[in-house]
Design an enzyme around this catalytic site. Structure first.
Site, PDB file in Angstrom:
ATOM      1  N   PRO A   2       0.832  -1.212   0.000  1.00  0.00           N
ATOM      2  CA  PRO A   2       0.000   0.000   0.000  1.00  0.00           C
ATOM      3  C   PRO A   2       0.863   1.256   0.000  1.00  0.00           C
ATOM      4  O   PRO A   2       1.879   1.321   0.688  1.00  0.00           O
ATOM      5  CB  PRO A   2      -0.804  -0.121   1.295  1.00  0.00           C
ATOM      6  CG  PRO A   2      -0.078  -1.094   2.143  1.00  0.00           C
ATOM      7  CD  PRO A   2       0.703  -1.980   1.226  1.00  0.00           C
ATOM      8  N   GLU A   3       0.474   2.235  -0.796  1.00  0.00           N
ATOM      9  CA  GLU A   3       1.152   3.529  -0.770  1.00  0.00           C
ATOM     10  C   GLU A   3       0.376   4.458   0.161  1.00  0.00           C
ATOM     11  O   GLU A   3      -0.676   4.093   0.697  1.00  0.00           O
ATOM     12  CB  GLU A   3       1.255   4.090  -2.195  1.00  0.00           C
ATOM     13  CG  GLU A   3       2.178   3.242  -3.075  1.00  0.00           C
ATOM     14  CD  GLU A   3       2.746   4.006  -4.276  1.00  0.00           C
ATOM     15  OE1 GLU A   3       2.802   5.242  -4.237  1.00  0.00           O
ATOM     16  OE2 GLU A   3       3.136   3.353  -5.251  1.00  0.00           O
ATOM     17  N   LYS A  59       3.485   6.493   6.213  1.00  0.00           N
ATOM     18  CA  LYS A  59       2.694   5.269   6.141  1.00  0.00           C
ATOM     19  C   LYS A  59       2.540   4.609   7.514  1.00  0.00           C
ATOM     20  O   LYS A  59       2.134   3.448   7.602  1.00  0.00           O
ATOM     21  CB  LYS A  59       3.326   4.303   5.137  1.00  0.00           C
ATOM     22  CG  LYS A  59       3.234   4.863   3.704  1.00  0.00           C
ATOM     23  CD  LYS A  59       3.242   3.813   2.639  1.00  0.00           C
ATOM     24  CE  LYS A  59       4.618   3.249   2.386  1.00  0.00           C
ATOM     25  NZ  LYS A  59       4.593   2.274   1.270  1.00  0.00           N
ATOM     26  N   ARG A 265      14.430  -0.311  -9.460  1.00  0.00           N
ATOM     27  CA  ARG A 265      12.959  -0.256  -9.554  1.00  0.00           C
ATOM     28  C   ARG A 265      12.561   0.201 -10.954  1.00  0.00           C
ATOM     29  O   ARG A 265      13.249   1.011 -11.571  1.00  0.00           O
ATOM     30  CB  ARG A 265      12.377   0.732  -8.536  1.00  0.00           C
ATOM     31  CG  ARG A 265      13.041   0.753  -7.199  1.00  0.00           C
ATOM     32  CD  ARG A 265      12.348  -0.014  -6.092  1.00  0.00           C
ATOM     33  NE  ARG A 265      10.924  -0.199  -6.125  1.00  0.00           N
ATOM     34  CZ  ARG A 265      10.093   0.353  -5.257  1.00  0.00           C
ATOM     35  NH1 ARG A 265      10.543   1.209  -4.343  1.00  0.00           N
ATOM     36  NH2 ARG A 265       8.819   0.066  -5.290  1.00  0.00           N
TER      37      ARG A 265
END
Ligand SMILES: [Zn+2]
Length: 276
Positions: A2-3, A59, A265
């Protein structure tokens, strides 16, 4: 994973589900998810504590308790909360179970077991390294254009890599970093300190827009804490402009979206719209 916008949804769902409830008892079925304190102290301090507020920093989910302790939870890859009724069976991986004063149970479940919980004094929260080092919240005034210009000027890294550094710019993971650069029409490989002020302003705006858009998109979904997977709908079923669209036509100009690798990435961008 999850961002930030998805974590924001989880926070909002948690507020609807458990704000104001007291924790009667806690089962810690996988003690290594607890960073601190020791399991017995953790259980003792939570006993009888009322959940007065549920907030987020980066987060990290912050349960602010009337005992002046804060329960920090990081979901990492697969951590999730489920709130179940007294007569319902426990879900798979019931790693931490909070028994609430209305006979429901709040369950923290984490298939991959990378999630972390920590209980700290509220007065020590902001000196905690992982909280203190975070960049300003992207949708607050603290994430000002001045702050962003200064941050850019101090870095020779590529923009994409700078955007992923949560101690510099908060809130963009790998998906939203590509999307923000596309919105701003800026090449992801460009070095941060070479960005003109005009384009920096555009990127600053794009970062805020993309995060606002993601939060708004998710808020139309019903985040049902009794269905563990619902908090992921926001990421998995959305349409991305460039993310994971390598070879597909750009939504602006039709050029094929390219994929490159930066810092191990994937980055996706339009070689025409984001020429420089
Ligand atoms: Zn394009």
């Amino acid at each position: 994973m999850p961002e930030l916008p998805e974590v924001e949804h989880v926070v909002r769902g948690l507020r609807r589900a458990v704000l104001g409830r007291r924790i009667i008892a806690t089962d810690l079925n996988l003690p290594r998810l607890l960073a601190a304190p020791t399991p017995p102290t953790f259980k003792r301090k939570l006993r009888g504590a009322r959940i007065d507020a549920i907030n987020r920093r980066g987060k990290y989910i912050l349960f602010e308790l009337d005992s002046r302790d804060v329960l920090l939870v990081h979901l990492r890859m697969t951590g999730k909360f489920l709130c179940i009724q007294q007569d319902e069976p426990l879900p798979p991986y019931p790693h931490v179970v909070f028994y609430l004063d209305d006979d429901r149970r709040l369950v923290f479940s984490d298939m991959r077991q990378f999630g972390r919980l920590r209980l700290v004094r509220a007065s020590n929260l902001h000196s905690l390294k992982q909280i203190e080092e975070l960049a300003p919240e992207p949708l607050t005034d603290n994430f000002s254009l001045d702050y962003f210009l200064e941050t850019l000027a101090g870095s020779r890294r590529s923009l994409k890599q700078l955007l992923l550094d949560q101690t510099r710019v908060l809130g963009l993971g790998n998906i939203y970093a590509s999307e923000a650069l596309f919105l701003a029409r800026i090449n992801p490989s460009k070095s941060a300190n070479s960005l003109s002020k005009v384009r920096a302003l555009r990127l600053h705006q794009a970062i805020r827009n993309i995060i606002q858009e993601a939060i708004a998109a998710g808020s139309t979904l019903r985040i049902d804490l009794t269905d563990g997977d619902s908090s992921y709908i926001g990421t998995s079923e959305r349409f991305w402009r460039v993310y994971e669209r390598a070879g597909e036509p750009c939504v602006n100009c039709g050029t094929r979206i390219k994929r490159i690798v930066q810092g191990a990435r994937s980055t996706y961008y339009c070689p025409r719209c984001q020429r420089r």
